[in-house]
Design a protein around this motif. Structure first.
Motif, PDB file in Angstrom:
ATOM      1  N   GLY A  71      -0.482 -13.372   3.602  1.00 45.60           N
ATOM      2  CA  GLY A  71       0.248 -12.147   3.290  1.00 45.60           C
ATOM      3  C   GLY A  71       0.072 -11.720   1.846  1.00 45.60           C
ATOM      4  O   GLY A  71      -0.175 -10.548   1.550  1.00 45.60           O
ATOM      5  N   TYR A  72       0.213 -12.663   0.937  1.00 44.00           N
ATOM      6  CA  TYR A  72       0.040 -12.377  -0.488  1.00 44.00           C
ATOM      7  C   TYR A  72      -1.378 -11.874  -0.748  1.00 44.00           C
ATOM      8  O   TYR A  72      -1.581 -10.874  -1.447  1.00 44.00           O
ATOM      9  CB  TYR A  72       0.323 -13.655  -1.278  1.00 44.00           C
ATOM     10  N   MET A  73      -2.365 -12.563  -0.164  1.00 45.60           N
ATOM     11  CA  MET A  73      -3.757 -12.161  -0.340  1.00 45.60           C
ATOM     12  C   MET A  73      -3.997 -10.754   0.190  1.00 45.60           C
ATOM     13  O   MET A  73      -4.649  -9.923  -0.462  1.00 45.60           O
ATOM     14  CB  MET A  73      -4.682 -13.145   0.375  1.00 45.60           C
ATOM     15  N   GLY A  74      -3.461 -10.456   1.373  1.00 48.13           N
ATOM     16  CA  GLY A  74      -3.694  -9.139   1.970  1.00 48.13           C
ATOM     17  C   GLY A  74      -3.174  -8.010   1.111  1.00 48.13           C
ATOM     18  O   GLY A  74      -3.849  -6.987   0.925  1.00 48.13           O
ATOM     19  N   CYS A  75      -1.950  -8.185   0.572  1.00 48.87           N
ATOM     20  CA  CYS A  75      -1.383  -7.138  -0.280  1.00 48.87           C
ATOM     21  C   CYS A  75      -2.179  -6.974  -1.573  1.00 48.87           C
ATOM     22  O   CYS A  75      -2.427  -5.848  -2.024  1.00 48.87           O
ATOM     23  CB  CYS A  75       0.069  -7.462  -0.594  1.00 48.87           C
ATOM     24  N   MET A  76      -2.574  -8.101  -2.182  1.00 50.75           N
ATOM     25  CA  MET A  76      -3.338  -8.024  -3.421  1.00 50.75           C
ATOM     26  C   MET A  76      -4.704  -7.374  -3.202  1.00 50.75           C
ATOM     27  O   MET A  76      -5.157  -6.548  -4.002  1.00 50.75           O
ATOM     28  CB  MET A  76      -3.504  -9.424  -4.022  1.00 50.75           C
ATOM     29  N   ILE A  77      -5.366  -7.729  -2.106  1.00 52.34           N
ATOM     30  CA  ILE A  77      -6.670  -7.132  -1.815  1.00 52.34           C
ATOM     31  C   ILE A  77      -6.517  -5.642  -1.536  1.00 52.34           C
ATOM     32  O   ILE A  77      -7.328  -4.822  -2.003  1.00 52.34           O
ATOM     33  CB  ILE A  77      -7.332  -7.857  -0.631  1.00 52.34           C
ATOM     34  N   ALA A  78      -5.472  -5.252  -0.792  1.00 51.04           N
ATOM     35  CA  ALA A  78      -5.252  -3.828  -0.521  1.00 51.04           C
ATOM     36  C   ALA A  78      -5.080  -3.052  -1.815  1.00 51.04           C
ATOM     37  O   ALA A  78      -5.656  -1.964  -1.995  1.00 51.04           O
ATOM     38  CB  ALA A  78      -4.028  -3.656   0.378  1.00 51.04           C
ATOM     39  N   GLY A  79      -4.297  -3.611  -2.752  1.00 49.32           N
ATOM     40  CA  GLY A  79      -4.114  -2.942  -4.042  1.00 49.32           C
ATOM     41  C   GLY A  79      -5.411  -2.818  -4.816  1.00 49.32           C
ATOM     42  O   GLY A  79      -5.711  -1.760  -5.388  1.00 49.32           O
ATOM     43  N   CYS A  80      -6.220  -3.897  -4.819  1.00 48.01           N
ATOM     44  CA  CYS A  80      -7.500  -3.864  -5.543  1.00 48.01           C
ATOM     45  C   CYS A  80      -8.472  -2.877  -4.911  1.00 48.01           C
ATOM     46  O   CYS A  80      -9.207  -2.170  -5.625  1.00 48.01           O
ATOM     47  CB  CYS A  80      -8.111  -5.260  -5.589  1.00 48.01           C
ATOM     48  N   VAL A  81      -8.499  -2.815  -3.580  1.00 50.34           N
ATOM     49  CA  VAL A  81      -9.388  -1.859  -2.900  1.00 50.34           C
ATOM     50  C   VAL A  81      -9.019  -0.435  -3.281  1.00 50.34           C
ATOM     51  O   VAL A  81      -9.887   0.408  -3.568  1.00 50.34           O
ATOM     52  CB  VAL A  81      -9.325  -2.056  -1.374  1.00 50.34           C
ATOM     53  N   LEU A  82      -7.718  -0.134  -3.294  1.00 47.30           N
ATOM     54  CA  LEU A  82      -7.284   1.206  -3.683  1.00 47.30           C
ATOM     55  C   LEU A  82      -7.664   1.515  -5.129  1.00 47.30           C
ATOM     56  O   LEU A  82      -8.090   2.644  -5.443  1.00 47.30           O
ATOM     57  CB  LEU A  82      -5.771   1.331  -3.500  1.00 47.30           C
ATOM     58  N   GLN A  83      -7.515   0.541  -6.014  1.00 47.69           N
ATOM     59  CA  GLN A  83      -7.925   0.750  -7.406  1.00 47.69           C
ATOM     60  C   GLN A  83      -9.419   1.051  -7.489  1.00 47.69           C
ATOM     61  O   GLN A  83      -9.845   1.958  -8.216  1.00 47.69           O
ATOM     62  CB  GLN A  83      -7.605  -0.501  -8.243  1.00 47.69           C
ATOM     63  N   ILE A  84     -10.213   0.299  -6.762  1.00 48.67           N
ATOM     64  CA  ILE A  84     -11.668   0.504  -6.785  1.00 48.67           C
ATOM     65  C   ILE A  84     -12.025   1.901  -6.295  1.00 48.67           C
ATOM     66  O   ILE A  84     -12.823   2.617  -6.917  1.00 48.67           O
ATOM     67  CB  ILE A  84     -12.365  -0.578  -5.930  1.00 48.67           C
ATOM     68  N   VAL A  85     -11.438   2.313  -5.171  1.00 54.11           N
ATOM     69  CA  VAL A  85     -11.708   3.651  -4.637  1.00 54.11           C
ATOM     70  C   VAL A  85     -11.283   4.715  -5.647  1.00 54.11           C
ATOM     71  O   VAL A  85     -11.986   5.707  -5.876  1.00 54.11           O
ATOM     72  CB  VAL A  85     -10.989   3.860  -3.295  1.00 54.11           C
ATOM     73  N   GLY A  86     -10.131   4.499  -6.280  1.00 51.63           N
ATOM     74  CA  GLY A  86      -9.653   5.459  -7.272  1.00 51.63           C
ATOM     75  C   GLY A  86     -10.590   5.608  -8.448  1.00 51.63           C
ATOM     76  O   GLY A  86     -10.868   6.731  -8.902  1.00 51.63           O
ATOM     77  N   TYR A  87     -11.137   4.493  -8.937  1.00 51.54           N
ATOM     78  CA  TYR A  87     -12.036   4.581 -10.087  1.00 51.54           C
ATOM     79  C   TYR A  87     -13.420   5.093  -9.692  1.00 51.54           C
ATOM     80  O   TYR A  87     -14.124   5.675 -10.521  1.00 51.54           O
ATOM     81  CB  TYR A  87     -12.091   3.245 -10.828  1.00 51.54           C
ATOM     82  N   VAL A  88     -13.791   4.916  -8.435  1.00 47.32           N
ATOM     83  CA  VAL A  88     -14.992   5.596  -7.942  1.00 47.32           C
ATOM     84  C   VAL A  88     -14.784   7.108  -8.031  1.00 47.32           C
ATOM     85  O   VAL A  88     -15.678   7.854  -8.456  1.00 47.32           O
ATOM     86  CB  VAL A  88     -15.313   5.179  -6.488  1.00 47.32           C
TER      87      VAL A  88
END
Length: 318
Positions: free
Chosen positions: A72-89
């Motif tokens: 659960g912790y991993m899933g939330c952290m990865i979701a946040g990082c993916v959104l950050q990556i898409v945002g900076y793209v």
């Protein structure tokens, strides 16, 4: 549709140019960069660096989550990082065309809502601390808490979901707004989500600090080292998220067309760098180092951990 802080030159050639919104048709070949919503071209170097850092942190959290089975912790952290990556793209795309409305939406929505997922990971995790799960969870003398950790499920997590809905809805309203008033309505909804997030984080930090003070008074000693690192790093990360949310509220004070929205390096420092530091703290204080067993292990986390706990009284592994 021109922003309120720009001056449109008169003449026939300008009448069909639209710098912002779903119908935007400006490019740098046709319109000066000052007509764009940011009034600048986002830096490729700064945004690429932030993208790379969040990509690396995503891999770190994925490795930690698999190693400790903290799904659960991993899933939330990865979701946040993916959104950050898409945002900076999206911000990198805006360097080539600061009038690209799709790229603008990518960055404003994804970067704005990403921290909600980091907070969700922490709320769920700390709510579980009280639960007796023989294979995974540590108990930190929940009898000392003024509020049952189970209420994290009923207060903080629903509030976090509400923050997400408000911020995402605000972004959607901005995307579909046909005029400045409609776009500003979307901005106001996003700000409401950010303000709620600040309030929830402030209450969360206050409740956590109160519990730790109660623990020290009751047991007269410090937490064992692993738990101290865990709680200290997570607390520092939450403070970073709080600082970032306060900054975003100030940035959106005048809406997308206000002067606060035009400062690139403040955004890089108080949004990008601060959130990178937060996610690093969330990795340093990963719950696997004190709450979860390593993949493939059986029984208590470590024998010496039980001994430390017994000596200090009140903190126990189940």
């Amino acid at each position: 549709m021109a922003s309120s802080n720009t001056t449109w030159p008169p003449g026939e050639i300008w009448k069909d140019l639209i710098p912002f919104g779903p119908l935007a048709n400006c490019t740098l070949a046709l319109c000066p960069v000052e007509w764009s919503v940011f009034t600048y071209q986002p830096s490729i170097a700064a945004n690429a660096a932030l993208l790379a850092i969040f990509g690396l942190l995503l891999l770190v959290h994925a490795a930690q989550g698999i190693n400790y089975r903290a799904w659960g912790y991993m899933g939330c952290m990865i979701a946040g990082c993916v959104l950050q990556i898409v945002g900076y793209v999206g911000r990198i795309m805006l360097h080539g065309n600061p009038f690209d409305f799709n790229a603008f939406l990518m960055q404003i929505i994804c970067i704005t809502v990403a921290p909600v997922f980091y907070c969700a990971a922490i709320y769920v995790l700390l709510a579980q601390i009280e639960l007796t799960h023989p294979s995974r969870i540590t108990t930190l003398d929940p009898s000392l808490s003024r509020v049952s950790p189970k209420l994290f499920y009923y207060i903080f997590i629903p509030a976090d979901v509400t923050c997400l809905i408000l911020q995402a809805t605000g972004g959607a309203l901005s995307a579909t707004g046909g005029d400045i008033d409609a776009i500003n309505t979307g901005v106001s909804v996003s700000k409401a989500g950010l303000i709620l997030q600040v309030v929830v984080l402030a209450i969360f930090l206050s409740a956590t600090a109160d519990y730790l003070l109660s623990y020290r008074r009751a047991h007269g000693g410090a937490l064992i080292r692993r738990l101290s690192v865990f709680l200290g790093a997570l607390g520092a990360g939450v403070v970073c998220v709080l600082v970032r949310c306060v900054y975003r509220i100030v940035e959106l004070k005048g809406g997308y067309f206000g002067p606060e929205f035009e400062h690139q390096w403040e955004f890089v420092a108080l949004e990008g760098v601060v959130m990178c530091v937060a996610v690093v703290f969330f990795a340093v204080g990963h719950p696997g180092m004190s709450l979860y067993r390593l993949r493939g292990e059986k029984g208590p986390i470590r024998e010496e951990g039980q001994t430390e706990v017994a000596q200090q009284g009140g903190v126990g592994y189940h």
